[in-house]
Design a protein around this motif. Structure first.
Motif, short mmCIF file in Angstrom:
data_model
loop_
_atom_site.label_atom_id
_atom_site.label_comp_id
_atom_site.label_asym_id
_atom_site.label_seq_id
_atom_site.Cartn_x
_atom_site.Cartn_y
_atom_site.Cartn_z
N CYS A 39 0.88 -1.11 0.15
CA CYS A 39 0.25 0.05 -0.16
C CYS A 39 0.83 1.27 0.06
O CYS A 39 0.38 2.31 -0.46
CB CYS A 39 -1.06 -0.02 1.24
N VAL A 41 8.87 -0.77 0.73
CA VAL A 41 9.96 -0.76 1.80
C VAL A 41 10.12 -2.18 2.22
O VAL A 41 9.24 -3.08 2.42
CB VAL A 41 9.49 0.26 2.96
N ARG A 59 11.86 -3.31 6.46
CA ARG A 59 12.20 -2.65 7.82
C ARG A 59 13.23 -3.42 8.44
O ARG A 59 13.82 -3.02 9.57
CB ARG A 59 11.05 -2.45 8.72
N GLY A 88 -3.76 -4.58 4.88
CA GLY A 88 -5.06 -4.05 5.44
C GLY A 88 -6.09 -3.29 4.37
O GLY A 88 -7.20 -3.25 4.53
N TRP A 138 1.15 -5.32 10.26
CA TRP A 138 2.16 -4.95 9.47
C TRP A 138 3.53 -4.34 9.75
O TRP A 138 4.45 -4.03 9.29
CB TRP A 138 1.69 -4.03 8.34
N ASP A 186 -4.59 2.57 12.44
CA ASP A 186 -3.91 1.56 12.60
C ASP A 186 -3.17 1.41 14.17
O ASP A 186 -2.89 2.42 14.42
CB ASP A 186 -2.88 0.98 11.93
O1 LIG Z 1 -2.60 -1.91 6.75
C1 LIG Z 1 -1.65 -2.48 6.38
O2 LIG Z 1 -1.29 -3.65 6.06
C2 LIG Z 1 -0.60 -1.36 6.14
C3 LIG Z 1 0.73 -1.82 5.85
C4 LIG Z 1 1.83 -1.03 5.65
C5 LIG Z 1 3.31 -1.21 5.22
O3 LIG Z 1 3.36 -2.72 5.23
O4 LIG Z 1 4.21 -0.65 5.01
C6 LIG Z 1 1.63 0.56 5.85
C7 LIG Z 1 0.16 0.64 6.39
N1 LIG Z 1 -0.74 -0.06 6.40
C8 LIG Z 1 -0.12 2.08 6.73
O5 LIG Z 1 -1.38 2.41 6.98
C9 LIG Z 1 0.67 3.21 6.80
O6 LIG Z 1 0.45 4.25 7.06
C10 LIG Z 1 2.06 2.83 6.43
C11 LIG Z 1 3.18 3.79 6.28
C12 LIG Z 1 4.17 3.01 5.80
C13 LIG Z 1 5.47 3.39 5.51
O7 LIG Z 1 6.55 2.41 5.41
O8 LIG Z 1 5.85 4.45 5.33
N2 LIG Z 1 3.83 1.54 5.73
C14 LIG Z 1 2.29 1.53 5.92
#
Ligand SMILES: O=C(O)c1cc(C(=O)O)c2c(n1)C(=O)C(=O)c1cc(C(=O)O)[nH]c1-2
Length: 559
Positions: free
Chosen positions: A104, A108, A110, A171, A236, A298
């Motif tokens: 989404c 990336v 981590r 999600g 996540w 979240d």
């Molecule tokens: O609902 C999900 O499965 C999901 C996954 C991820 C993700 O895996 O990076 C983010 C989000 N939501 C999310 O809501 C969000 O704001 C977000 C920011 C980031 C990021 O790496 O900058 N990942 C995610």
């Protein structure tokens, strides 16, 4: 040497960084003192390494330091092994990704986990890959789920009680979140525990029986109709583990879809913290910070355990703007207070019931009550990207303070009708993020968990998106999208050192010692969710350039 569970749990080891969070509790605290408030001004680069390739985008990885090597993941499911002394590349592995992956919020990763002679990470097509630490050759590979249904993996895996524990992303596509335990040496699935009420937990012994109905023991009670089948609540961000409680803690994401009028009820266990038994996956307690979430709040943020008044608690800076202090053993709420200036969705958290006091007028309305196409637009704060997002905070046992990378922003948000379609965005909402202040969005805040007071803050023009580290040298390290790695005084926030890394920092720093010398490392490379979803804020920071490198620092003169 092969990495053992005892090595991973050994908090006294300053020569290695064997887990995401610099210890499974996720405190991101180091006892090292060579680099301190007096010496940090002499910090200079030891080496830098470029991830290369044509691919850049967000670099959110925390390096792992083990056996004289750095293992660092990069965007597009890449991982590198680097010689710690020289900065020379030992090997790299580039996962072959299908065209149709659906993360989404940027491509990336981590970070990785280490166990035995393996280094293990999750990929954007929802696989787990375990590589030989010395050669980078694949030892095992497991498909976790179907990327075409929206599953992906961005978090670093956790090792707890010798079990490899992972979550899933997706999600925003109506996947079902879950936590899984595997044998880290073989990838064999030991248990699986979905994070949406109604789904059962499974233990994969010889008969693969359902073993856990969750803490409510009920099916489908907090979800209407069939919505639990596509309920989101993804895990996540991965999890933390505290050997003192024997529990693994996983946050869960927003319920799907965003339009809360489609799912009246609490929608357990979305936007919650879950405490799980690492060996069975059983849910021991659950605390929900945003019941019936309507703002994409979240609760995936990290739960960091610490000692206060002789008792073990966990701190959690939630996306919804409140900082929660929770009994780590029982899940009982101890305290909850705001860590951002503007919160419009709830006035406070009722400490007796643990539930928010909602402000009903600030929930976006039901589109079926209006023209059927679009509900009323409300201005809400925090924005859906959160008072805090993926960037992990730190806790110092020396100062007793949490160091929280917070953001002050709001959004216009409205609801729309939506139906689930496999592999399609499942939101039922529209939104635009807006800054709340002229001069800053980010604020690094020192938060006292005893009093709920903000002891000091350092404002930052762009939203803060990198993690934090604190040390016994009296320092707090954090990066900024403007490209700086900064060191500030842990007691006052006074800036003592900064270095321009060449691109935005959206990753957490680490530190270790080798041959009597203390090192600090951080990954640089602007990206993540802000440039993709940030609305008016994205426009404000579109001058920032991408990158992809890791920087290592040490003192110029040996002390
Ligand atoms: O609902 C999900 O499965 C999901 C996954 C991820 C993700 O895996 O990076 C983010 C989000 N939501 C999310 O809501 C969000 O704001 C977000 C920011 C980031 C990021 O790496 O900058 N990942 C995610």
């Amino acid at each position: 040497a092969d990495i053992t569970n005892a090595m991973i749990e050994n908090a006294k080891d300053t020569k290695n960084v064997l887990s995401f969070g610099m210890g499974t509790q996720g405190q991101r605290y180091s006892t090292l003192t060579q680099i301190n408030t007096k010496t940090v001004g002499q910090l200079v680069p030891a080496w830098s390494f470029s991830f290369g390739g044509e691919k850049q985008r967000g670099q959110e990885s925390q390096p792992i330091i083990a056996n004289g090597k750095m293992f660092v993941t990069a965007s597009y499911s890449r991982i590198y092994a680097i010689d710690l002394k020289t900065g020379n590349k030992l090997w790299k592995y580039e996962h072959r990704l299908p065209e149709a992956i659906m993360p989404c919020c940027d491509v990336v990763n981590r970070g990785a986990a280490v166990y035995g002679n393996l280094v293990i990470f999750g990929t954007l097509d929802a696989q787990l890959v375990a590589l030989d630490q010395n050669t980078g050759k694949i030892v095992w590979k497991e498909k976790v789920d179907d990327y075409a249904a929206g599953y992906s993996m961005t978090a670093a895996p956790l090792i707890a009680k010798g079990v490899l524990i992972t979550g899933v992303s997706g999600g925003e596509f109506g996947i079902v979140g879950r936590v899984e335990g595997r044998n880290p040496l073989t990838g064999e699935l030991l248990w699986s525990r979905p994070t949406v009420e109604g789904h059962m937990g499974y233990k994969y012994d010889k008969d693969g029986k359902a073993t856990d109905a969750g803490v409510t023991g009920t099916v489908n009670k907090s979800w209407p109709g069939e919505l639990w089948k596509t309920g989101g609540a993804s895990t996540w961000m991965g999890g933390t583990y505290d050997p003192a409680t024997g529990l693994a803690y996983f946050g869960t994401g927003n319920p799907a879809p965003w339009n809360s009028h489609l799912r009246p009820g609490d929608n357990l266990y979305s936007s919650s913290t879950l405490a799980l038994d690492p060996t069975t996956g059983q849910i021991k307690w659950a605390y929900q910070s945003t019941p019936n979430d309507s703002w994409d709040f979240d609760g995936a943020n990290e739960f960091v355990t610490f000692d206060m008044n002789g008792k073990r608690y966990g701190g959690k800076a939630d996306r919804n703007g409140f900082f929660y202090v929770i009994d780590a053993k029982t899940g009982q709420l101890q305290n909850a207070f705001p860590f951002v200036n503007k919160i419009t969705w709830a006035s406070s958290i009722d400490l007796k019931t643990g539930r928010p006091n909602f402000i009903a007028a600030n929930r976006p309305s039901d589109p079926t009550k209006g023209d059927g196409k679009k509900g009323s637009t409300v201005f809400a704060a925090p924005a859906f990207l959160g008072a805090k997002n993926q960037m992990p905070m730190a806790y110092s046992p020396q100062t007793g303070l949490f160091y929280v990378p917070a953001n002050e922003w709001g959004m216009e948000i409205w609801n729309e009708p939506i139906t689930y379609k496999k592999g399609g965005a499942y939101l039922g909402a529209g939104f635009t993020i807006k800054p709340l202040n002229e001069d800053y969005i980010g604020a690094l805040r020192a938060v006292d968990p005893k009093t709920g007071k903000i002891v000091w803050e350092n404002k930052n023009s762009a939203p803060l998106w990198g993690g934090v580290m604190t040390t016994a040298g009296g320092l707090v390290f954090y990066g900024t999208p403007e490209g700086f790695l900064k060191a500030v005084d842990a007691k006052s926030g006074k800036e003592l050192w900064k270095f321009q890394t060449g691109s935005g920092v959206v990753a957490p720093p680490v530190t270790w010692e080798d041959g009597g010398v203390q090192y600090v490392a951080v990954v640089s490379g602007w990206g993540g969710a802000v440039p993709l979803w940030g609305g008016e804020v994205a426009k404000k920071v579109n001058f920032l350039e991408q990158g992809g490198s890791v920087w290592v620092f040490k003192l110029a003169t040996k002390i």
